[in-house]
Design a protein around this motif. Structure first.
Motif, PDB file in Angstrom:
ATOM      1  N   LEU A   1     -25.741 -30.736 -37.146  1.00 30.03           N
ATOM      2  CA  LEU A   1     -26.563 -30.668 -38.355  1.00 30.03           C
ATOM      3  C   LEU A   1     -26.570 -29.260 -38.929  1.00 30.03           C
ATOM      4  CD1 LEU A   1     -29.590 -32.720 -37.007  1.00 30.03           C
ATOM      5  CD2 LEU A   1     -27.671 -33.545 -38.396  1.00 30.03           C
ATOM      6  N   ASP A   2     -26.804 -29.180 -40.237  1.00 30.10           N
ATOM      7  CA  ASP A   2     -26.999 -27.885 -40.874  1.00 30.10           C
ATOM      8  C   ASP A   2     -28.240 -27.966 -41.748  1.00 30.10           C
ATOM      9  OD1 ASP A   2     -26.268 -29.044 -43.365  1.00 30.10           O
ATOM     10  OD2 ASP A   2     -24.181 -28.455 -43.106  1.00 30.10           O
ATOM     11  N   ASP A   3     -28.549 -26.874 -42.422  1.00 27.47           N
ATOM     12  CA  ASP A   3     -29.778 -26.833 -43.203  1.00 27.47           C
ATOM     13  C   ASP A   3     -29.782 -27.874 -44.319  1.00 27.47           C
ATOM     14  OD1 ASP A   3     -32.328 -25.464 -43.365  1.00 27.47           O
ATOM     15  OD2 ASP A   3     -31.649 -24.839 -45.352  1.00 27.47           O
ATOM     16  N   GLN A   4     -28.622 -28.207 -44.848  1.00 27.09           N
ATOM     17  CA  GLN A   4     -28.541 -29.225 -45.897  1.00 27.09           C
ATOM     18  C   GLN A   4     -29.040 -30.583 -45.377  1.00 27.09           C
ATOM     19  OE1 GLN A   4     -24.575 -29.904 -47.391  1.00 27.09           O
ATOM     20  NE2 GLN A   4     -25.303 -31.050 -49.149  1.00 27.09           N
ATOM     21  N   HIS A   5     -28.712 -30.916 -44.130  1.00 26.55           N
ATOM     22  CA  HIS A   5     -29.187 -32.171 -43.545  1.00 26.55           C
ATOM     23  C   HIS A   5     -30.716 -32.184 -43.472  1.00 26.55           C
ATOM     24  CE1 HIS A   5     -25.014 -32.233 -41.946  1.00 26.55           C
ATOM     25  NE2 HIS A   5     -25.131 -33.516 -42.231  1.00 26.55           N
TER      26      HIS A   5
END
Length: 157
Positions: free
Chosen positions: A83-87
């Motif tokens: 996961l990244d911050d966009q998720h």
């Protein structure tokens, strides 16, 4: 569907009951499963949706109602997902919209605020918090409560 706010005079009117949490969890994950960004993550990670939804209802009942029905480790569950911050931003926006659709306004605000705190904690724990990355890029300590010049192993006096 907009739900009317319960009487503000009721104690805990900001808390959904288990039925409200169940509605929220099921409505949210029905949307998330079909979401362009979140759907592929869930598709790859979840084999048994019924069991997963039961776990998530227990999690949110434990968090919101202090039910103590959840046993698990959300950090380790999310760590292998890439996961990244966009998720997290997408998850929170979809959670907010769903909460506002299925819960009274005071309850929707409360579950959104709670989810935002959990999301921040997960992002920090998974080391994808954007502010932490910016501080590191600027040569600052990742956690501001620790000074870079502090003695890492102070001797007792």
């Amino acid at each position: 569907m907009v739900v009317q706010d319960p009487s503000p005079a009721l104690p805990h009117a900001h808390l959904p009951d288990e039925a409200g949490i169940t509605r929220l969890v099921h409505a949210f994950y029905a949307r998330a499963w079909h979401d362009w960004l979140l759907g592929p993550v869930f598709e790859a990670a979840i084999d048994d949706w019924d069991a997963h939804l039961e776990t998530l209802v227990r999690f949110w009942c434990s968090v919101l109602l202090r039910a103590g029905s959840y046993r698990g480790n959300p950090m380790s569950a999310h760590r292998p997902l890439g996961l990244d911050d966009q998720h997290f931003a997408r998850w929170l926006a979809l959670w907010d919209r769903t909460a506002r659709d299925v819960l009274p306004p005071a309850q929707a605000r409360h579950v959104f605020d709670t989810a935002a705190r959990i999301g921040r904690s997960l992002r920090v724990g998974l080391e994808i918090d954007p502010l932490r990355r910016l501080r590191r890029a600027d040569g600052e300590p990742a956690c501001l409560h620790r000074r870079a010049d502090a003695d890492p192993d102070p001797q007792p006096t």
